[in-house]
Design an enzyme around this catalytic site. Structure first.
Site, PDB file in Angstrom:
ATOM      1  N   CYS A 316     -16.838   0.249 -18.083  1.00 22.63           N
ATOM      2  CA  CYS A 316     -16.658   1.580 -18.674  1.00 22.63           C
ATOM      3  C   CYS A 316     -17.310   1.672 -20.046  1.00 22.63           C
ATOM      4  CB  CYS A 316     -15.154   1.841 -18.779  1.00 22.63           C
ATOM      5  SG  CYS A 316     -14.724   3.435 -19.411  1.00 22.63           S
ATOM      6  N   ASP A 317     -18.113   2.717 -20.252  1.00 24.37           N
ATOM      7  CA  ASP A 317     -18.668   2.985 -21.578  1.00 24.37           C
ATOM      8  C   ASP A 317     -17.543   3.225 -22.579  1.00 24.37           C
ATOM      9  OD1 ASP A 317     -21.350   2.752 -21.163  1.00 24.37           O
ATOM     10  OD2 ASP A 317     -21.648   4.832 -20.603  1.00 24.37           O
ATOM     11  N   LYS A 318     -17.775   2.766 -23.798  1.00 24.39           N
ATOM     12  CA  LYS A 318     -16.778   2.997 -24.847  1.00 24.39           C
ATOM     13  C   LYS A 318     -16.822   4.450 -25.333  1.00 24.39           C
ATOM     14  CE  LYS A 318     -17.727   1.776 -29.049  1.00 24.39           C
ATOM     15  NZ  LYS A 318     -17.666   3.072 -29.775  1.00 24.39           N
TER      16      LYS A 318
END
Length: 811
Positions: A316-318
């Site tokens: 997951c992208d931050k």
């Protein structure tokens, strides 16, 4: 000869001549002129060929299953069984109507999803940059093309340095093609680098390649679940044909009329094979996709719903997913001899407002130097790209002197400047200090003429975690989904954010990942990636490697992304997820497109996907059970008792009564599996075989009781068996739809309950009033219902025991 396109007429023309020919200019078209041209040229889209509804409907009378029904109808006419002929005709028309309606419904759902995924374009209208749907573009529009955009029409480039375009899907060229001012960017190509403006020269069917890029790919790929269910369908067909073949041989040897035998065999085959399977699958997926779209998750490939249900690792992208994506400018840090105001001004000059970039917006929005910027002239601007990781602008100051400013990732800008090592070490220490507090940092530098780059200072930017992120991560963990952070930010920032969210602090720097582009993943590397809680300082190519390493460890992987260079990782992942605000290229590569920020959207989508999977799983169990229950019983009963336990008309009526409840499965309430789900063929076949076997025993028992003890005549025996098969079949649906007790939540949906109650009422009326069958007393109908209810408890107990046994074997 191919029809010439509008773009052909501009080949070799100078830009000024093109603008004159199109009657447009640097300020673009007015809104009124654009509307007039839209009427003249039509929308910027290919006209979709719609199938003729009548032809589509008639198609349901053509094929193996309709042929069998039609042959049975002809045989009924030959033996003058007019009632059989009428009911067979009703079955044929009913199947066609239901199939056509379900296809229409699924088609509407797909059309709705396509509307969600429509391309947008940034266009200059009335002197103002605005975003409009790509189909509204017209020749003469001035548009802006940026990194990650899918070119929405044929465009002659008019302003900017260069564009690097991926035209592989159009021309087959494997390498990107560089374009400069005056070059033609074809509709459907993808911007890999650079940023330019251009004038639209052709739209829709007049473009060079005759089409724009489509984000909703045609569903050519068959999913694991579809392959499994189709295999089940083939198995049931072979089983049915084998048993029916045995039955035909025995009946002919006993002297039965061959026309009557052939008619019965054909009707039995039609009733036993899973005729409704394609419709059930497509409707279940389409209904689920529409539900997901209401939850801010748009499905671009329906089959990806199955993979979504099985995700056990989500990379997951931050930014924007775990954090708010609302960057706030902190207190600038300047090197000795430079003021904070100078740092902010240089950063603002290296930003461009019209790009609506999140970092640029934060720098400009928090900049006290907005008024001072007006005295500077920007001669040239190089936008951010994920490899260079910085922006650069060539500026002319109020004194007429040229200089260049840049802002970007600290490691990049520090390496660019020729500052003393002591200054660089001081800057790096400050970056680490800010990162430990959760701040993302930009370094700012300036170069005067041909002089070396001079480091000015640092700009801290803070993107706080989303308020719901920690709770959503805990919820994902409960669902058996391990979330791994993937960010291009500094290692210290990643650890700080991960710690705040309770994700663990085993963050792996991307530099420790293998850079080799090989298919084989080293076991030690894969194990290291599997054990990590997240990854920092990640470049797009690292994402691809992370996905493959996790897949090598037998994980079903979801990967989020937003940039053009994320496309390979999104395609490699079992489920590629384009986050809210992603580029067109990322959306085109993704299976799911989020229209709202945050991790909670993904978790809700996983939950919904598991429910959809359970509905399809329930259908598979029920369909196998019913085939075993009907075909095996009928063949054995005819071999043992030497008479037809039900008539051909009754088989047709059973098929009709089963269709509505089966279709209602797509709308059923279902159990949410707390863990990722995968297709388990052995479990499905085992449960279905147990339920089907019990169904054969209970029907045989009722037939023996009615024949030996009650002494009912043959016609009434057939009515008893018919009602028992109708009632028990639908009650078995309640057993198959859940892995827990059938009387426990989740309860059947009102649609499913209404369909079952309605068809059961019709079945009872058929035998009670003697419609097409011999009537039986209403008291007998009540006893048959009671008999079936007793056996349904036995079936449910056997199902629960089978599931418990399966869990013990797995351990």
């Amino acid at each position: 000869m191919a029809r010439p396109t509008v773009s052909d007429t501009f080949e070799g023309m100078k830009l000024d001549a093109i603008l004159k020919r199109l009657d447009t200019g640097a300020q673009g078209l007015t809104g009124d002129e654009a509307r007039r041209r839209l009427d003249q040229y039509g929308p910027n889209a290919l006209e979709e060929k719609k199938s003729n509804p009548l032809r589509a409907f008639l198609g349901y009378f053509w094929g193996p299953i309709p042929w069998m029904i039609e042959i049975a109808a002809v045989l009924s006419a030959l033996v003058r069984h007019w009632t059989d002929l009428a009911i067979i005709g009703v079955l044929l028309i009913f199947n066609a109507v239901v199939g056509f309606y379900q296809e229409y419904q699924a088609g509407n759902a797909i059309d709705a999803l396509k509307r969600h995924l429509a391309l947008n374009a940034r266009v200059l209208r009335d002197g103002i940059w605005k975003q409009i749907p790509a189909p509204e573009l017209v020749p003469g529009d001035i548009i802006r093309l940026r990194l990650g955009d899918v070119v929405p029409a044929d465009v002659t480039l008019s302003d900017g340095d260069y564009l690097s375009l991926d035209q592989s899907s159009l021309t087959g060229e494997s390498l990107p093609v560089d374009k400069e001012v005056g070059g033609l960017a074809y509709s459907g190509s993808v911007v890999k680098q650079g940023e330019m403006s251009g004038v639209v020269t052709a739209t829709g069917g007049d473009t060079y390649f005759g089409h724009t890029a489509s984000l909703v790919a045609a569903a050519k790929k068959v999913s694991h679940f579809q392959r499994a269910v189709l295999s089940i369908g083939n198995y049931l067909i072979y089983l049915t044909l084998a048993l029916v073949g045995v039955l035909v041989v025995v009946l002919l040897q006993r002297g039965e009329p061959w026309l009557a035998v052939a008619q019965f065999a054909l009707i039995l085959t039609v009733a036993a094979v899973p005729v409704a399977m394609p419709a059930v699958l497509s409707v279940t997926l389409a209904v689920g996709a529409v539900t997901l779209s209401k939850m801010k998750t748009v499905v671009s490939r329906l089959e990806s719903i199955e993979e979504m249900a099985g995700i056990d690792v989500l990379c997951c992208d931050k930014t924007g997913t775990l954090t708010q994506n609302r960057l706030r400018l902190g207190e600038p840090y300047a090197v000795e001899g430079v003021t904070r105001a100078q740092v902010v001004l240089a950063a603002a000059l290296a930003s461009r407002e019209e790009d609506a970039d999140a970092i640029d917006t934060a720098v400009l929005g928090g900049s006290p130097a907005q008024e001072a910027r007006k005295h500077y002239t920007r001669e040239h601007f190089s936008p951010f790209d994920p490899v260079g990781k910085r922006t650069e602008a060539q500026i002319t100051g109020p004194d007429g002197e040229p200089f260049t400013v840049t802002k970007g990732a600290p490691q990049i800008v520090l390496a660019l400047s020729e500052a003393p090592d002591a200054i660089k070490a001081q800057m790096q220490h400050k970056v680490d200090e800010l990162a430990a507090g959760g701040y993302r940092t930009l370094a700012v530098a300036r170069r005067d003429g041909d002089q070396p780059w001079r480091l000015l200072g640092l700009l801290p930017l803070h993107d706080p975690p989303r308020e719901d992120a920690a709770g959503t991560l805990a919820e994902a963990e409960k669902h058996g989904v391990r979330v791994k952070m993937v960010t291009g930010d500094n290692l210290a920032i990643a650890r700080e954010i991960a710690g705040k969210l309770g994700m663990g602090k085993r963050i792996l720097p991307a530099a420790e990942l293998s850079q080799e582009d090989t298919r084989a993943i080293a076991p030690r590397d894969a194990e290291k990636i599997e054990q990590a809680d997240g990854f920092a300082q990640v470049y797009p190519q690292h994402k691809f490697h992370i996905v493959r390493a996790l897949q090598a460890r037998d994980h079903i992987v979801g990967m989020t992304g937003d940039g053009v260079n994320d496309a390979p990782a999104l395609k490699q992942a079992d489920v590629g997820i384009a986050v809210s605000g992603a580029t067109d290229a990322a959306r085109a590569a993704a299976d799911l497109i989020l229209t709202a920020p945050g991790l909670s959207v993904i978790v809700r989508a996983v939950e919904q996907a598991r429910k959809i999977f359970e509905r399809m799983n329930s259908y598979a169990v029920y369909r196998i059970t019913e085939t075993i229950r009907i075909v095996v019983f009928l063949v054995l009963a005819m071999l043992v008792y030497d008479f037809y336990p039900i008539t051909a008309v009754m088989i047709i009526l059973l098929a009709l009564l089963n269709d509505l409840p089966i279709m209602a499965i797509a709308y059923d309430n279902t159990w949410l599996d707390p863990q990722p789900v995968r297709w388990e063929m052995r479990r499905v076949l085992t449960v279905a075989s147990v339920l089907g076997g019990i169904g054969v025993i209970e029907t045989f028992a009722l037939l023996a009781i009615a024949k030996a003890w009650l002494g009912l005549p043959e016609a009434q025996l057939q009515s008893v068996v018919f009602l028992k098969l109708a009632v028990a079949g639908h009650l078995t649906l309640f057993v198959a739809r859940t892995r827990g007790p059938f009387f426990a939540p989740p309860y059947p949906s009102p649609i499913l309950l209404t369909a079952v109650v309605g068809t059961q009422t019709v079945a009872a009326m058929i035998v009670g009033f003697g419609w097409y069958v011999a009537p039986i007393p209403w008291s007998a109908i009540g006893l048959i219902w009671l008999y079936c209810l007793v056996w349904i408890v036995i079936e449910d107990a056997a199902k629960l025991a089978t599931y418990r046994y399966g869990k013990r074997v797995q351990r």
